[in-house]
Each structure stands twice: as structure tokens, then as C-alpha cells.
Design an enzyme around this catalytic site. Sequence first.
Site, mmCIF file in Angstrom:
data_model
loop_
_atom_site.group_PDB
_atom_site.id
_atom_site.type_symbol
_atom_site.label_atom_id
_atom_site.label_comp_id
_atom_site.label_asym_id
_atom_site.label_seq_id
_atom_site.Cartn_x
_atom_site.Cartn_y
_atom_site.Cartn_z
ATOM 1 N N SER A 60 0.782 -1.262 -0.029
ATOM 2 C CA SER A 60 -0.023 -0.020 0.070
ATOM 3 C C SER A 60 0.901 1.206 -0.233
ATOM 4 C CB SER A 60 -0.971 -0.109 1.178
ATOM 5 O OG SER A 60 -1.565 -1.099 1.332
HETATM 6 N N1 SAM Z 1 -0.939 -4.877 3.843
HETATM 7 C C1 SAM Z 1 -0.166 -5.099 2.965
HETATM 8 C C2 SAM Z 1 1.320 -4.586 2.709
HETATM 9 O O1 SAM Z 1 1.668 -3.835 3.743
HETATM 10 O O2 SAM Z 1 2.131 -4.832 2.087
HETATM 11 C C3 SAM Z 1 -0.664 -4.704 1.711
HETATM 12 C C4 SAM Z 1 -1.794 -5.370 1.095
HETATM 13 S S1 SAM Z 1 -2.470 -5.575 -0.228
HETATM 14 C C5 SAM Z 1 -2.922 -4.050 -0.726
HETATM 15 C C6 SAM Z 1 -3.941 -6.471 0.110
HETATM 16 C C7 SAM Z 1 -3.675 -8.058 0.432
HETATM 17 O O3 SAM Z 1 -4.785 -8.536 0.819
HETATM 18 C C8 SAM Z 1 -3.009 -8.830 -0.880
HETATM 19 O O4 SAM Z 1 -1.882 -9.414 -0.406
HETATM 20 C C9 SAM Z 1 -4.341 -10.127 -0.733
HETATM 21 O O5 SAM Z 1 -3.779 -11.025 -1.173
HETATM 22 C C10 SAM Z 1 -4.789 -10.080 0.597
HETATM 23 N N2 SAM Z 1 -6.260 -10.385 0.788
HETATM 24 C C11 SAM Z 1 -7.188 -10.460 -0.114
HETATM 25 N N3 SAM Z 1 -8.167 -11.021 0.478
HETATM 26 C C12 SAM Z 1 -7.808 -11.638 1.806
HETATM 27 C C13 SAM Z 1 -8.318 -12.438 2.625
HETATM 28 N N4 SAM Z 1 -9.717 -12.615 2.485
HETATM 29 N N5 SAM Z 1 -7.703 -12.900 3.682
HETATM 30 C C14 SAM Z 1 -6.328 -12.553 3.703
HETATM 31 N N6 SAM Z 1 -5.446 -11.711 2.694
HETATM 32 C C15 SAM Z 1 -6.427 -11.366 1.640
#
Ligand code: SAM
Length: 215
Positions: A60
Site C-alpha cells: 500500500s
Molecule cells: N498490508 C499489505 C502490505 O503492507 O504490503 C498490503 C496489502 S495488499 C493491498 C492486500 C492483500 O490482501 C493482498 O496480499 C491480498 O492477497 C490480501 N487478501 C485479499 N483477501 C484476503 C483475505 N480474505 N484474507 C487474507 N488476505 C487477503
Amino acid sequence: MDFAVARKRMVGELVKRGITDQRVIDAMLSVPRHLFVEEAMSSQAYSDTSLPIGEKQTISQPYIVARMTELLELKGKERVLELGTGSGYQAAILATLTDRVYTVERIRPLALKARKVLDRLGLLNVNLKIGDGTDGWPEEAPFDGIVVTAGAPHVPECLVEQLAPGGRLVIPVGDRNDQRMVRVVKNADGSVVTEQSLDCRFVRLIGRNGWSEDS
Ligand code: SAM
């Protein structure tokens, strides 16, 4: 490239954009974001932008990380749950600010990579689980803070249930292209107050209480 200088400059920009919590500012100054992206991209790590991390996912934007963290109002003793570990960067910020962090990622290769970087930084107060985070982490609830770093179609009720009295849930809610940051605060008597904050754009939260994979 002098990463420390670049990081300081980036945090200066975040302060100009309105980040005021000194503990959050210090955390953003101390966590080396360049270690959470591919080496080929490390020169861009201190631009205030999201960056690809593989598997069609992103780390992000630093401003959004700082703002979401501010909305949690951490003082240092909280138990915090993050949904969407991604690169592990937000988890690292949280781990420098509080006692215990729980984070869930559904994509195994991302989770394994994040674990390696968190271990390298000695952030052993992060518990990482691979799976669908939209159910929260009921075995470890209640949490003083929950932060969801992917865009949800609605606020999952089970996450509100897993908040401790006084706890705060920060989650982007909207359609698949645009969301608004929502903060749900649980009062001591169990009632909740919902507030809306900035506009944002996240990858989708996919799972039982989120978007379906093919939606
Ligand atoms: N917080 C992260 C970082 O600091 O790099 C960025 C997150 S990225 C924008 C969103 C993440 O949410 C992705 O890696 C995606 O695979 C994960 N995601 C989406 N749905 C999810 C779920 N139901 N449970 C866990 N992770 C999930």
C-alpha cells in the site's frame, strides 16, 4: 541510493499531508520499506505510491499505511489484527508500535516472503497465518485494533464481534474500484459508532465475508 535519507524525505511529505501521531511518524522512519519490495524496485520504495509485489497484489501507499495506523490510535499495549499481510510492511509498522500483531494472508507465496522479511528485522511479535482473513481470527480475539488492507463490499459483522470494548476497526469499504475508509469504534457498553474517512483504492478482499474470487 541512501535509503535512510530517502525514507526521511518521504516521512517529511507524509507530515506535510497531515500525519500527526508522533509514534506513527517514528515507526515510518524506522521501518525499511525497501526490504518489502523486489530489489529491482527498491529505488521507488520511498515514493508515496503503492507498488506491485507479485501475485497481482500491491504494497500500500505509505500515506494510506500511516493514516490507517493513526486511526487505530495505538498506545503500545494493544493486540492488533491485520487482514491482508501482502508484503508484510504494514505488519512491521504495527509490530514496532504495539505488543502483539496477528496478520492473515490468503496467498501463500506472499505470506512466506513476508515472514522472511519480518524475521530478518527481528519482529517476532507478529503471528502470521495463511488463509481467508474475512473470518477474522476468532481463537485470538478480542482485538484492540483490526485493520483490513484490502477493499471490502461491506463491514464483516464477525470482525466487529472480535473487537474488544474500546477497540477500533479500520476497513476500506466500497465497490471494486473505489472505496471509502470506514472506522468502527466499539464502546465500552458494546454499542458501535461508524465514521467515514478518506477515499481510497485497494485490491479486493476476497473470501467468505468479502468479494467472491470471480466477481
Ligand atoms: N498490508 C499489505 C502490505 O503492507 O504490503 C498490503 C496489502 S495488499 C493491498 C492486500 C492483500 O490482501 C493482498 O496480499 C491480498 O492477497 C490480501 N487478501 C485479499 N483477501 C484476503 C483475505 N480474505 N484474507 C487474507 N488476505 C487477503
